[in-house]
Design an enzyme around this catalytic site. Structure first.
Site, PDB file in Angstrom:
ATOM      1  N   GLY A 123      -1.590  -7.857   2.933  1.00 25.29           N
ATOM      2  CA  GLY A 123      -0.432  -8.464   3.565  1.00 25.29           C
ATOM      3  C   GLY A 123      -0.537  -9.973   3.653  1.00 25.29           C
ATOM      4  O   GLY A 123       0.400 -10.705   3.334  1.00 25.29           O
ATOM      5  N   ASN A 134       0.804  -1.226   0.000  1.00 31.03           N
ATOM      6  CA  ASN A 134       0.000   0.000   0.000  1.00 31.03           C
ATOM      7  C   ASN A 134       0.834   1.272   0.000  1.00 31.03           C
ATOM      8  O   ASN A 134       0.548   2.230   0.714  1.00 31.03           O
ATOM      9  CB  ASN A 134      -0.961  -0.010   1.201  1.00 31.03           C
ATOM     10  CG  ASN A 134      -1.912  -1.197   1.155  1.00 31.03           C
ATOM     11  OD1 ASN A 134      -2.181  -1.744   0.089  1.00 31.03           O
ATOM     12  ND2 ASN A 134      -2.395  -1.625   2.303  1.00 31.03           N
ATOM     13  N   SER A 162      -6.574  -9.588   3.810  1.00 30.74           N
ATOM     14  CA  SER A 162      -5.768  -8.377   3.695  1.00 30.74           C
ATOM     15  C   SER A 162      -4.679  -8.569   2.644  1.00 30.74           C
ATOM     16  O   SER A 162      -4.272  -9.697   2.337  1.00 30.74           O
ATOM     17  CB  SER A 162      -5.120  -8.039   5.039  1.00 30.74           C
ATOM     18  OG  SER A 162      -4.130  -8.993   5.371  1.00 30.74           O
ATOM     19  N   HIS A 186     -11.778  -6.827   7.045  1.00 37.26           N
ATOM     20  CA  HIS A 186     -10.698  -7.742   7.390  1.00 37.26           C
ATOM     21  C   HIS A 186     -10.866  -8.297   8.804  1.00 37.26           C
ATOM     22  O   HIS A 186     -11.541  -7.703   9.641  1.00 37.26           O
ATOM     23  CB  HIS A 186      -9.342  -7.026   7.297  1.00 37.26           C
ATOM     24  CG  HIS A 186      -9.069  -6.436   5.952  1.00 37.26           C
ATOM     25  ND1 HIS A 186      -9.163  -7.151   4.783  1.00 37.26           N
ATOM     26  CD2 HIS A 186      -8.692  -5.182   5.585  1.00 37.26           C
ATOM     27  CE1 HIS A 186      -8.859  -6.377   3.764  1.00 37.26           C
ATOM     28  NE2 HIS A 186      -8.574  -5.178   4.222  1.00 37.26           N
ATOM     29  N   ASN A 235      -3.308  -0.151  -3.154  1.00 33.78           N
ATOM     30  CA  ASN A 235      -4.714  -0.407  -2.885  1.00 33.78           C
ATOM     31  C   ASN A 235      -5.565   0.523  -3.747  1.00 33.78           C
ATOM     32  O   ASN A 235      -5.346   1.735  -3.742  1.00 33.78           O
ATOM     33  CB  ASN A 235      -5.010  -0.164  -1.403  1.00 33.78           C
ATOM     34  CG  ASN A 235      -6.360  -0.702  -0.982  1.00 33.78           C
ATOM     35  OD1 ASN A 235      -7.342  -0.582  -1.704  1.00 33.78           O
ATOM     36  ND2 ASN A 235      -6.416  -1.290   0.202  1.00 33.78           N
ATOM     37  N   PRO A 236      -6.540  -0.005  -4.517  1.00 35.04           N
ATOM     38  CA  PRO A 236      -7.386   0.880  -5.318  1.00 35.04           C
ATOM     39  C   PRO A 236      -8.040   1.994  -4.515  1.00 35.04           C
ATOM     40  O   PRO A 236      -8.257   3.094  -5.032  1.00 35.04           O
ATOM     41  CB  PRO A 236      -8.427  -0.079  -5.903  1.00 35.04           C
ATOM     42  CG  PRO A 236      -7.725  -1.382  -5.987  1.00 35.04           C
ATOM     43  CD  PRO A 236      -6.843  -1.427  -4.766  1.00 35.04           C
ATOM     44  N   SER A 237      -8.360   1.740  -3.248  1.00 33.66           N
ATOM     45  CA  SER A 237      -8.965   2.792  -2.430  1.00 33.66           C
ATOM     46  C   SER A 237      -8.008   3.959  -2.229  1.00 33.66           C
ATOM     47  O   SER A 237      -8.442   5.095  -2.014  1.00 33.66           O
ATOM     48  CB  SER A 237      -9.406   2.226  -1.076  1.00 33.66           C
ATOM     49  OG  SER A 237      -8.302   1.802  -0.308  1.00 33.66           O
TER      50      SER A 237
END
Length: 224
Positions: free
Chosen positions: A148, A41, A146, A194, A60-62
């Site tokens: 990770g 990220n 997640s 998550h 992350n797309p967000s």
């Protein structure tokens, strides 16, 4: 995940996954000594606690949605942020949800022309589905794994020796001192999406079985 001819990850002797609970850890040089370093990220890097070497990093797309809203008109902010990782490969979960696809393609359109030697990769939707199903059958059922945890699984598939730094799901450390979830910001993981404590239990099990090595103490006093 990446296809048979991909060179994003090779079966190196030692792969390291770098999490967020590393403030004042003094783990930088130890992390940088690994053959392959995976980060998440667009996390910041430094030579003291988390190291500088980066071979693969997720976006992350967000992050694109929240931090780079005018990406087409003003791409410099994202380009500058990505540039600190040198020739690291980039990967995004473009097909995790419908909204992720358009955001990932926007990032691809900006970054590919300036980094053609290191094209961006998208997680295979089949891989994400298969990995999610694997862990659901073993009792881990978040809305989404997640990033990770997903990449630790990938490292286990592709690397001979996997080390995991900075993964800790609790608000206090083992000395009962408060710890931020990320060394680089104050954000917390989404409990709706998550299940970090449950993922951590699986990492502990893998550690106890010798499948990976969890590093939970500052590196100056790390007892592996």
């Amino acid at each position: 995940m990446f296809g048979k001819n991909s060179h994003l990850i090779k079966c190196d002797n030692q792969c390291v996954c770098v999490g967020g609970i590393l403030k004042n850890s003094s783990c930088g040089s130890e992390i940088d000594s690994a053959d392959f370093v995976i980060r998440f990220n667009l996390a910041s890097i430094n030579d003291s606690d988390v190291g500088l070497k980066t071979d693969l990093i997720t976006i992350n797309p967000s992050q694109i949605q929240k931090e780079y809203k005018n990406l087409e008109e003003d791409p410099d902010l994202l380009v500058e942020r990505v540039s600190v990782y040198g020739n690291a490969s980039l990967v995004m979960p473009a097909f995790a949800y419908t909204f992720c696809t358009e955001l990932s393609i926007r990032a691809l359109n900006v970054l590919h022309p300036i980094r053609p030697q290191k094209p961006m990769a998208f997680f295979s939707p089949y891989y994400l589905q298969t990995l999610g199903g694997f862990w659901k059958r073993r009792g881990l059922k978040p809305r989404r794994l997640s990033s990770g945890f997903m990449l630790i699984n990938t490292a286990l598939e592709l690397c001979e020796d996997v080390h995991v730094y900075g993964f800790w799901p609790f608000d206090t450390n083992m000395q009962d001192n408060p710890v931020p979830y990320h060394y680089y910001d104050l954000k917390r993981p989404s409990k709706r999406m998550h299940k970090m404590p449950e993922e951590f239990v699986r990492l502990l099990q893998l550690h106890s079985q010798g499948a990976l090595t969890l590093h939970l103490q500052p590196c100056s006093s790390d007892t592996r």
